[in-house]
Design a protein around this motif. Sequence first.
Motif, PDB file in Angstrom:
ATOM      1  N   LYS A 188       4.004  -0.065  13.750  1.00  0.00           N
ATOM      2  CA  LYS A 188       4.190   0.026  15.234  1.00  0.00           C
ATOM      3  C   LYS A 188       2.304   0.825  14.807  1.00  0.00           C
ATOM      4  N   ASP A 189       2.574   1.803  14.204  1.00  0.00           N
ATOM      5  CA  ASP A 189       1.779   2.753  13.502  1.00  0.00           C
ATOM      6  C   ASP A 189       0.552   2.114  13.202  1.00  0.00           C
ATOM      7  N   GLU A 190       0.548   0.807  12.696  1.00  0.00           N
ATOM      8  CA  GLU A 190       0.199  -0.184  11.575  1.00  0.00           C
ATOM      9  C   GLU A 190       0.409   0.156  10.228  1.00  0.00           C
ATOM     10  N   PHE A 191       1.311   0.304   9.419  1.00  0.00           N
ATOM     11  CA  PHE A 191       1.517   1.117   8.313  1.00  0.00           C
ATOM     12  C   PHE A 191       2.000  -0.973   7.467  1.00  0.00           C
ATOM     13  N   TRP A 192       2.004  -0.993   6.428  1.00  0.00           N
ATOM     14  CA  TRP A 192       2.876  -1.636   5.595  1.00  0.00           C
ATOM     15  C   TRP A 192       3.780  -0.981   4.606  1.00  0.00           C
ATOM     16  N   VAL A 193       5.448  -1.369   4.919  1.00  0.00           N
ATOM     17  CA  VAL A 193       5.668  -0.853   4.444  1.00  0.00           C
ATOM     18  C   VAL A 193       6.579  -1.968   3.005  1.00  0.00           C
ATOM     19  N   VAL A 194       6.586  -0.835   1.758  1.00  0.00           N
ATOM     20  CA  VAL A 194       6.933  -1.626   0.727  1.00  0.00           C
ATOM     21  C   VAL A 194       8.143  -1.121   0.248  1.00  0.00           C
ATOM     22  N   ALA A 195       9.008  -1.821   0.011  1.00  0.00           N
ATOM     23  CA  ALA A 195      10.094  -1.166  -0.671  1.00  0.00           C
ATOM     24  C   ALA A 195      10.360  -1.499  -2.128  1.00  0.00           C
ATOM     25  N   VAL A 196      10.773  -0.114  -2.341  1.00  0.00           N
ATOM     26  CA  VAL A 196      10.959  -0.314  -4.183  1.00  0.00           C
ATOM     27  C   VAL A 196      12.441  -0.508  -4.083  1.00  0.00           C
ATOM     28  N   GLU A 197      12.204  -2.245  -4.851  1.00  0.00           N
ATOM     29  CA  GLU A 197      13.821  -2.457  -4.819  1.00  0.00           C
ATOM     30  C   GLU A 197      13.322  -4.131  -6.144  1.00  0.00           C
ATOM     31  N   ASN A 198      14.224  -4.698  -6.788  1.00  0.00           N
ATOM     32  CA  ASN A 198      15.144  -5.350  -7.720  1.00  0.00           C
ATOM     33  C   ASN A 198      14.863  -6.469  -6.967  1.00  0.00           C
ATOM     34  N   GLY A 199      14.295  -7.563  -7.390  1.00  0.00           N
ATOM     35  CA  GLY A 199      14.488  -9.194  -6.399  1.00  0.00           C
ATOM     36  C   GLY A 199      13.448  -9.715  -6.630  1.00  0.00           C
ATOM     37  N   ILE A 200      13.819 -10.786  -6.772  1.00  0.00           N
ATOM     38  CA  ILE A 200      13.442 -12.710  -6.424  1.00  0.00           C
ATOM     39  C   ILE A 200      11.925 -12.071  -6.246  1.00  0.00           C
ATOM     40  N   GLU A 201      11.650 -11.555  -5.373  1.00  0.00           N
ATOM     41  CA  GLU A 201      10.158 -11.612  -4.757  1.00  0.00           C
ATOM     42  C   GLU A 201      10.088 -10.567  -4.979  1.00  0.00           C
ATOM     43  N   SER A 202       9.828  -9.605  -4.923  1.00  0.00           N
ATOM     44  CA  SER A 202       9.390  -8.477  -6.138  1.00  0.00           C
ATOM     45  C   SER A 202       8.427  -8.857  -6.788  1.00  0.00           C
ATOM     46  N   LYS A 203       6.814  -8.277  -6.247  1.00  0.00           N
ATOM     47  CA  LYS A 203       5.538  -8.250  -7.786  1.00  0.00           C
ATOM     48  C   LYS A 203       5.569  -6.485  -7.552  1.00  0.00           C
ATOM     49  N   ASN A 204       5.327  -6.807  -9.146  1.00  0.00           N
ATOM     50  CA  ASN A 204       5.133  -5.809  -9.952  1.00  0.00           C
ATOM     51  C   ASN A 204       4.503  -4.697  -9.230  1.00  0.00           C
ATOM     52  N   TRP A 205       4.911  -3.168  -9.420  1.00  0.00           N
ATOM     53  CA  TRP A 205       4.087  -1.742  -8.866  1.00  0.00           C
ATOM     54  C   TRP A 205       3.192  -2.208  -8.237  1.00  0.00           C
ATOM     55  N   HIS A 206       1.862  -2.390  -9.831  1.00  0.00           N
ATOM     56  CA  HIS A 206       0.608  -2.264  -9.665  1.00  0.00           C
ATOM     57  C   HIS A 206       0.072  -3.654  -8.816  1.00  0.00           C
ATOM     58  N   GLU A 207       1.277  -4.129  -8.265  1.00  0.00           N
ATOM     59  CA  GLU A 207       0.230  -5.293  -7.591  1.00  0.00           C
ATOM     60  C   GLU A 207       0.058  -6.031  -6.302  1.00  0.00           C
ATOM     61  N   ILE A 208       0.639  -3.959  -5.535  1.00  0.00           N
ATOM     62  CA  ILE A 208       1.017  -4.604  -4.289  1.00  0.00           C
ATOM     63  C   ILE A 208      -0.596  -2.985  -4.498  1.00  0.00           C
ATOM     64  N   ASP A 209      -1.529  -3.812  -2.234  1.00  0.00           N
ATOM     65  CA  ASP A 209      -2.087  -2.627  -2.661  1.00  0.00           C
ATOM     66  C   ASP A 209      -1.905  -1.932  -1.814  1.00  0.00           C
ATOM     67  N   TYR A 210      -2.240  -0.573  -2.115  1.00  0.00           N
ATOM     68  CA  TYR A 210      -1.728   0.965  -1.294  1.00  0.00           C
ATOM     69  C   TYR A 210      -2.804   1.160  -0.593  1.00  0.00           C
ATOM     70  N   LYS A 211      -4.407   1.085  -0.706  1.00  0.00           N
ATOM     71  CA  LYS A 211      -4.885   1.401   0.068  1.00  0.00           C
ATOM     72  C   LYS A 211      -4.961   1.819   1.409  1.00  0.00           C
ATOM     73  N   GLU A 212      -4.086   1.098   1.939  1.00  0.00           N
ATOM     74  CA  GLU A 212      -4.425   1.157   3.547  1.00  0.00           C
ATOM     75  C   GLU A 212      -3.589   2.154   4.058  1.00  0.00           C
TER      76      GLU A 212
END
Length: 256
Positions: free
Chosen positions: A176-200
Amino acid sequence: MIKSFIIFTLMRKDQHTIFGINGCTAVLESKKYKIIDIIIQTKSPAERDPKITHLLGYYGGHIKILNSTQFKSDFHKWRTQGIVIRFSGQIDSVMPSFLEMKGNIGLLALDGIEDPQNLGQIIRTSECAGIDGIIIPKNGSCGITDTVLQVSQGSFTQIPIYVVSNLNQTISNLKKDEFWVVAVENGIESKNWHEIDYKEKTLVVIGSEGRGIKKINLDNCDFQTTIPMQGKTNSLNVSAAVSAIAFERLRQITSN
């Protein structure tokens, strides 16, 4: 010989003990805590350290000087560098509202980290990498112990640590405070850690090595990310995983 005055078994819950030059310097410099005792070994690295010597000028009434024999008798199990501090005060902070805060804010939520060595390393790494706060659940976690503080090498004085009653509700509130939430988890839809945008505004959720993130918390996350392994070992230590992600975030927010 002066009888030892340190009886750690009688310490209150809000009292802590830390030793070594780095951790003790951080506690003294922060001026956040009530200093109970500063125990110095004569002719030790701590006694010769110029920063420690300068800081001791503010705490004259709390300093106890012990000769080498007595100091080593009291603290022979620890690698102290000749200094031990006993202090009291609140380690964790009250979580603010982030809604009106703009720009990049990076928070880390730890779901079920029970090893104090791991938690201490995570605090140290997070502070070094510019993470803005660490969230740990009140239950199901090792909590903030003296071991955690010691392993953090004083980093706990520089980074807010939020202890929450309901981690899933906290995740919802941060969304609600406008955070994107990223889970560190091995899954079928998981992206590589460096492909996530952490700039917001970003909350990274990471679970224990054994059980991972609880399903209710995982389902509340927006994305999943993973750190692929190249060797035969199938996972990183949790503090190493935090390091990889925290410094990737730092790279992104400091790149032109």
